[in-house]
Design a protein around this motif. Sequence first.
Motif, PDB file in Angstrom:
ATOM      1  N   GLY A  81       0.801  -1.210   0.000  1.00  0.00           N
ATOM      2  CA  GLY A  81       0.000   0.000   0.000  1.00  0.00           C
ATOM      3  C   GLY A  81       0.838   1.266   0.000  1.00  0.00           C
ATOM      4  O   GLY A  81       2.069   1.243  -0.025  1.00  0.00           O
ATOM      5  N   ALA A  82       0.139   2.401   0.049  1.00  0.00           N
ATOM      6  CA  ALA A  82       0.804   3.704  -0.028  1.00  0.00           C
ATOM      7  C   ALA A  82       1.629   4.003   1.208  1.00  0.00           C
ATOM      8  O   ALA A  82       2.639   4.714   1.137  1.00  0.00           O
ATOM      9  N   ASP A  83       1.230   3.476   2.363  1.00  0.00           N
ATOM     10  CA  ASP A  83       1.955   3.716   3.613  1.00  0.00           C
ATOM     11  C   ASP A  83       2.343   2.370   4.215  1.00  0.00           C
ATOM     12  O   ASP A  83       1.569   1.751   4.943  1.00  0.00           O
ATOM     13  N   PRO A  84       3.577   1.865   3.920  1.00  0.00           N
ATOM     14  CA  PRO A  84       3.978   0.551   4.400  1.00  0.00           C
ATOM     15  C   PRO A  84       3.905   0.402   5.922  1.00  0.00           C
ATOM     16  O   PRO A  84       3.679  -0.709   6.420  1.00  0.00           O
ATOM     17  N   MET A  85       4.081   1.481   6.664  1.00  0.00           N
ATOM     18  CA  MET A  85       4.014   1.399   8.125  1.00  0.00           C
ATOM     19  C   MET A  85       2.697   0.791   8.593  1.00  0.00           C
ATOM     20  O   MET A  85       2.646   0.075   9.590  1.00  0.00           O
ATOM     21  N   ARG A  86       1.613   1.082   7.885  1.00  0.00           N
ATOM     22  CA  ARG A  86       0.301   0.574   8.260  1.00  0.00           C
ATOM     23  C   ARG A  86       0.172  -0.923   7.980  1.00  0.00           C
ATOM     24  O   ARG A  86      -0.723  -1.581   8.507  1.00  0.00           O
ATOM     25  N   SER A  87       1.064  -1.438   7.128  1.00  0.00           N
ATOM     26  CA  SER A  87       0.991  -2.848   6.748  1.00  0.00           C
ATOM     27  C   SER A  87       1.765  -3.768   7.684  1.00  0.00           C
ATOM     28  O   SER A  87       1.619  -4.984   7.616  1.00  0.00           O
ATOM     29  N   PHE A  88       2.613  -3.193   8.551  1.00  0.00           N
ATOM     30  CA  PHE A  88       3.494  -3.999   9.376  1.00  0.00           C
ATOM     31  C   PHE A  88       3.151  -3.884  10.854  1.00  0.00           C
ATOM     32  O   PHE A  88       2.631  -2.867  11.314  1.00  0.00           O
ATOM     33  N   HIS A  89       3.480  -4.940  11.604  1.00  0.00           N
ATOM     34  CA  HIS A  89       3.402  -4.850  13.053  1.00  0.00           C
ATOM     35  C   HIS A  89       4.512  -3.942  13.563  1.00  0.00           C
ATOM     36  O   HIS A  89       5.503  -3.689  12.871  1.00  0.00           O
ATOM     37  N   GLN A  90       4.369  -3.453  14.771  1.00  0.00           N
ATOM     38  CA  GLN A  90       5.281  -2.446  15.305  1.00  0.00           C
ATOM     39  C   GLN A  90       6.606  -3.014  15.770  1.00  0.00           C
ATOM     40  O   GLN A  90       7.624  -2.325  15.747  1.00  0.00           O
ATOM     41  N   VAL A  91       6.619  -4.255  16.218  1.00  0.00           N
ATOM     42  CA  VAL A  91       7.828  -4.850  16.798  1.00  0.00           C
ATOM     43  C   VAL A  91       8.308  -5.987  15.906  1.00  0.00           C
ATOM     44  O   VAL A  91       7.526  -6.835  15.471  1.00  0.00           O
ATOM     45  N   GLY A  92       9.618  -5.986  15.613  1.00  0.00           N
ATOM     46  CA  GLY A  92      10.221  -7.028  14.800  1.00  0.00           C
ATOM     47  C   GLY A  92      11.477  -7.562  15.445  1.00  0.00           C
ATOM     48  O   GLY A  92      11.786  -7.258  16.606  1.00  0.00           O
ATOM     49  N   CYS A  93      12.222  -8.349  14.683  1.00  0.00           N
ATOM     50  CA  CYS A  93      13.433  -8.989  15.197  1.00  0.00           C
ATOM     51  C   CYS A  93      14.584  -8.767  14.221  1.00  0.00           C
ATOM     52  O   CYS A  93      14.426  -8.971  13.013  1.00  0.00           O
ATOM     53  N   VAL A  94      15.726  -8.345  14.744  1.00  0.00           N
ATOM     54  CA  VAL A  94      16.928  -8.234  13.926  1.00  0.00           C
ATOM     55  C   VAL A  94      17.407  -9.640  13.588  1.00  0.00           C
ATOM     56  O   VAL A  94      17.448 -10.524  14.448  1.00  0.00           O
TER      57      VAL A  94
END
Length: 259
Positions: A81-94
């Motif tokens: 989508g236009a704003d990838p931030m909205r497509s992802f969960h907030q916490v991830g793993c390196v």
Amino acid sequence: MTTTRLPLFPLNTVLFPGLVLPLNVFEARYRALLRDLLDLPEGEPRPFGVIAIREGHEVAPRGLGLPDGPPADPDPAAGFGADPMRSFHQVGCVADASTIRPRPVPGEAAEAGERDGTATGYEVLATGTSRFRLLSVDASGPYLVGEVEPLEERPGEGAGALASGVLLAFRRYQKALAGANERTLGPAQDLPDDPSVVSYLVAAATVLHTSDKQRLLQAPDTASRLADELRLLRQEVALISKLPSVPGAEYTIRPTSLN
């Protein structure tokens, strides 16, 4: 607050610290990411960020470029989508890509790559190292890059006792899932002592929805994660006991992905 920029690899799964993630990478944007990681000095970490997808597709509709499909889509945010931030969960793993092996790219993607020198795909073996919080996403380059801050792992109150309870509950869960087969964690003498390691290992090895695994990843501390796991394991054992058949233990071992 200390932040850093990290290449992003969105997936339909959750990676936990200490767990291994195998990947087969064919899509153009992720091949570009791997080429940049290979350019890092020999022996240095090759970090990228694995972030679970809330809405969207880890492989874009045009991303694979298989024999019957169109060539790879160059848009780094394709499918999100236009704003990838909205497509992802907030916490991830390196993840640290300890092994990166070239492999042929199939179909039209390979034909296009032969013309521009990018026909190489990759087999990757990466290990989760630490959690991060995603603050923003930059889609201006060949692949997505996140501005992230590290998340400290806090023990919380009573983590040690909760870890013992979770291991016992997980043994019951394994037996309910696959009889006496206990391959996932190995013999009792090989079980980890560190409550945080227990919490991540059990979270990865239990068959749960992505939303449940994501909640475990972003728990505020180890004790909270273990308490949630204890509840989930008891719930799963009760559910399994009512089912006529259940998946085998091989489905509880580790995630994998084709990109």
